[in-house]
Write an enzyme that holds these catalytic residues in place. Structure first.
Site, mmCIF file in Angstrom:
data_model
loop_
_atom_site.group_PDB
_atom_site.id
_atom_site.type_symbol
_atom_site.label_atom_id
_atom_site.label_comp_id
_atom_site.label_asym_id
_atom_site.label_seq_id
_atom_site.Cartn_x
_atom_site.Cartn_y
_atom_site.Cartn_z
ATOM 1 N N CYS A 114 38.135 8.974 33.870
ATOM 2 C CA CYS A 114 37.490 10.125 34.856
ATOM 3 C C CYS A 114 38.519 11.012 34.905
ATOM 4 O O CYS A 114 38.096 12.196 35.029
ATOM 5 C CB CYS A 114 36.934 9.736 36.212
ATOM 6 S SG CYS A 114 35.689 8.399 36.158
ATOM 7 N N HIS A 262 35.600 16.717 39.395
ATOM 8 C CA HIS A 262 34.904 15.781 38.333
ATOM 9 C C HIS A 262 33.655 15.374 38.965
ATOM 10 O O HIS A 262 33.400 15.059 40.375
ATOM 11 C CB HIS A 262 36.024 14.518 38.068
ATOM 12 C CG HIS A 262 35.353 13.106 37.734
ATOM 13 N ND1 HIS A 262 34.393 13.369 36.574
ATOM 14 C CD2 HIS A 262 35.323 12.012 38.079
ATOM 15 C CE1 HIS A 262 34.009 12.074 36.468
ATOM 16 N NE2 HIS A 262 34.362 11.222 37.424
ATOM 17 N N ASN A 292 27.558 11.210 35.846
ATOM 18 C CA ASN A 292 28.843 11.136 35.467
ATOM 19 C C ASN A 292 29.173 10.973 33.977
ATOM 20 O O ASN A 292 28.754 10.023 33.418
ATOM 21 C CB ASN A 292 29.454 9.853 36.506
ATOM 22 C CG ASN A 292 30.899 9.926 36.179
ATOM 23 O OD1 ASN A 292 31.721 10.492 35.386
ATOM 24 N ND2 ASN A 292 31.376 9.124 36.970
#
Length: 335
Positions: A114, A262, A292
């Protein structure tokens, strides 16, 4: 020392839209359950055989290169961030070089999940600032859907992730005031197994052992996440690394024009927004549409924000990420 800037952005997502209602047909879940916990309404999944991490990265890169006003022959170096490479090795960086017909430039792969795009952007920034390269292609691309457990057992993870890619061209800047002001990177391996794919890798077991023991009910072959622990650490580290970036450049939270976090969970972004006293117009979220997308989430979001006119010359843009490792980072940019 030179200064670097982002001169071009691009993104690509598959056409195949998978809604929460679609997932409810595969597992015991609902649109309400997913939205309440994550804020996600839908995500994109690759149709097998039509795309992969490399091909999505190439499509995003081609757009970024065109918008930067350069050609593929002007790219001096490639940095590719992904947790879902097309091969165990080699990495996707060299596959992009091949698919785009580039010169024999160097290619580097980043495995920071991530936080991958922030790490990749920081590396590109250092290469440009040192004078080694003039134009660095940075890609974040992820193909999650092929490795998720779409049963009720895996719903806590599988409803979150989507496929897609984003890219940026990091270029030498002639502007002494604008560009990437600073980047900041951190890790805390103590929590490495709290958000991880725990199946033993080839480095610790021989291939024949893995094949002999391969059990379709073995959950270690699917991603594992301690959601509550990740959330608690994320909100702390997001705040810390954003403030670190601002303080390094002599700035305050009031100076932020746009925060692009993010896209891990809308609830995390909302927590950070409230803590920093930012308005809805000062924080860009698109997790509702894409889920995501790990290393791709920031470049996809940044590209969409730019396309929508939310990023303008002179704006102070802050990027921040937290994820598996644990790793986290930020970038402070004067656009």
């Amino acid at each position: 020392m030179y200064r670097s800037k982002i001169s071009g952005l691009g993104h690509y997502v598959p056409d195949n839209v998978v809604t929460n209602h679609d997932l409810s047909k595969l597992m015991d879940t609902s649109d309400e359950w997913i939205q309440e916990r994550t804020g996600i309404k839908e995500r994109r999944h690759i149709i097998k055989g039509e795309d992969n991490s490399t091909s999505m990265g190439v499509k995003a890169a081609e757009i970024a290169i065109e918008r930067a006003g350069i050609t593929k022959d002007d790219v001096d170096f490639i940095v590719f961030a992904t947790l879902s490479p097309d091969y165990y090795f080699p990495g996707n960086g060299v596959l992009v070089q091949k698919e785009m017909g580039m010169k024999t430039v160097g290619a580097l792969d980043i495995r920071n999940q991530c936080s991958g795009f922030i790490y990749a952007l920081s590396i590109a920034d250092q290469y440009v600032k040192s004078g080694m390269y003039k134009n660095v292609l940075v890609i974040g691309s992820e193909y999650h859907s092929g490795g998720l457990d779409f049963t009720t057992r895996g719903r806590g993870v599988s409803v979150i992730f989507g496929d897609g890619a984003g890219a940026a061209i990091v270029t030498r800047s002639e502007d002494d005031e604008g560009g990437i002001l600073s980047t900041h990177l951190h890790s805390e391996g103590e929590f490495a197994e709290e958000l991880a794919l725990l199946a033993p890798g080839i480095g610790s077991r021989w291939v024949d052992d893995i094949l002999a023991d391969n059990d379709p009910d073995d959950v270690s072959y699917y991603p594992h996440m301690n959601g509550q622990l990740v959330f608690k650490n994320a909100v702390v580290r997001f705040s810390e690394v954003i403030m670190e970036g601002l303080m390094t450049s002599g700035l305050k939270k009031e100076d932020i024009d746009l925060l692009v976090p993010h896209q891990a969970n809308l609830r995390i972004s909302q927590f950070i927004q409230k803590k920093f006293g930012l308005s809805d117009d000062q924080v860009f979220n698109n997790i509702q549409k894409y889920g995501n997308t790990t290393a791709a989430s920031i470049p996809i979001a940044l590209t969409e924000a730019w396309e929508q006119g939310k990023v303008k010359k002179g704006d102070l843009v802050v990027l921040a990420a937290f994820g598996s490792g644990f790793t986290w980072g930020s970038a402070v940019i004067k656009w």
